[in-house]
Design a protein around this motif. Structure first.
Motif, short mmCIF file in Angstrom:
data_model
loop_
_atom_site.label_atom_id
_atom_site.label_comp_id
_atom_site.label_asym_id
_atom_site.label_seq_id
_atom_site.Cartn_x
_atom_site.Cartn_y
_atom_site.Cartn_z
N ALA A 1 0.83 -1.20 0.00
CA ALA A 1 0.00 0.00 0.00
C ALA A 1 0.87 1.26 0.00
CB ALA A 1 -0.93 0.00 1.20
N SER A 2 1.96 1.23 0.77
CA SER A 2 2.86 2.37 0.82
C SER A 2 3.53 2.60 -0.54
CB SER A 2 3.93 2.14 1.89
OG SER A 2 4.92 3.15 1.86
N CYS A 3 3.98 1.52 -1.16
CA CYS A 3 4.63 1.63 -2.47
C CYS A 3 3.64 2.09 -3.53
CB CYS A 3 5.25 0.29 -2.87
SG CYS A 3 6.63 -0.22 -1.81
N ALA A 4 2.39 1.59 -3.46
CA ALA A 4 1.37 1.98 -4.42
C ALA A 4 1.01 3.45 -4.26
CB ALA A 4 0.14 1.11 -4.27
N ALA A 5 0.95 3.92 -3.02
CA ALA A 5 0.65 5.34 -2.77
C ALA A 5 1.75 6.23 -3.35
CB ALA A 5 0.49 5.58 -1.28
#
Length: 282
Positions: A122-126
């Motif tokens: 989720a952090s990388c996608a954000a």
């Protein structure tokens, strides 16, 4: 002209991933002044600068100054990261006009023994969303698929992909180089490969490599190596601090490597033991 140059701004990393060989070389950080000297010599040969070899570039305490120097020289910068520091330091990449593309090695999560793939993905996608809003491209990599001779650490791929789909709902567009999740956001797949290693068995030697033809690597201490996979500097061709790149590229050892692959032959022991280069010989 080279298509690109890989420059290692540090060989220090905050992970110890199963797929990465690491390095026994002295640990260190390239100073901004050293970066300016080395890149000044690289710039006449290429406009594409990849901050990647060993180490995690977002650990560099003076990354902002380094990116500013790259911008001043007119480089088009590509950065490869394990993604663990994007929330803390990713803004430096987003704010730099020089940075065109950020590649995030998602396989770093499982390789380092992580237990919360959804939060990491989720952090990388954000970050990928923010990168595209800033006019940059972002490649999310899963180079951990099982190969003909290798097994990848990929049991968590399903959880990572599920989280990516929450951020970038399907349909996704498949292409020959990967999957487009959204405009300028890509998912790149690849098999795990055996890094070149002088202690490895000889095997079937590769007959071609892009090293010295399209690319070179420069370690943080200025050592020039044929490609981005010479993680120990086992094939030192010269040092960019004290020599000009033309002189290094035309040295007898460099010419032997280049001419050897032009004839379909790997002349260096390290090259004969490179699992990645064998892909070009299939």
């Amino acid at each position: 002209m080279l298509k690109k140059a890989y420059l290692e701004i540090t060989n220090v990393c905050n992970l110890s991933c199963a797929f990465c060989p690491g390095t026994r070389r002295e640990k260190g950080f390239l100073t901004p002044e050293g970066f300016g000297l080395l890149t000044g010599k690289l710039r006449p040969h290429t406009e594409y600068l990849y901050l990647h070899l060993m180490g995690e570039p977002l650990l560099h305490p003076q990354l902002g100054e380094i990116l500013a120097r790259a911008e001043a020289l007119g480089f088009r910068v590509m950065v490869t990261t394990n993604g663990t520091l994007l929330e803390e330091r990713g803004g430096l990449l987003l704010d730099s006009p020089a940075v065109e593309r950020v590649s995030v090695s998602l396989q770093s999560f499982e390789g380092s023994g992580g237990e919360r793939p959804e939060a990491y993905a989720a952090s990388c996608a954000a970050f990928a969303q923010a990168a595209t809003s800033a006019g940059k491209r972002c490649a999310l990599r899963l180079w951990n698929l099982d190969g003909a001779d290798t097994r990848g650490a990929n049991a968590l791929n399903g959880a990572i992909l599920a989280q990516l789909e929450r951020t970038f709902p399907k349909p996704w567009r498949e292409g020959w180089q990967g999957t487009t999740l959204a405009p300028n956001v890509f998912l790149e797949w690849g098999e795990r490969f055996d890094w070149p290693n002088l202690s490895a068995s000889d095997g079937v030697p590769p007959s071609f490599c892009h090293g010295l033809r399209d690319q070179i690597g420069v370690l943080w201490d200025g050592t020039v190596v044929p490609c981005c996979l010479d993680h120990e500097g086992d094939v030192p061709l010269g040092n960019l601090y004290t020599q000009e790149l033309d002189h290094i590229l035309n040295s007898p050892r460099a010419r032997a490597i280049y001419d050897g692959f032009s004839r379909g032959r790997a002349v260096e022991e390290l090259c004969r033991r490179c699992g990645f280069a064998r892909r070009f010989s299939r």
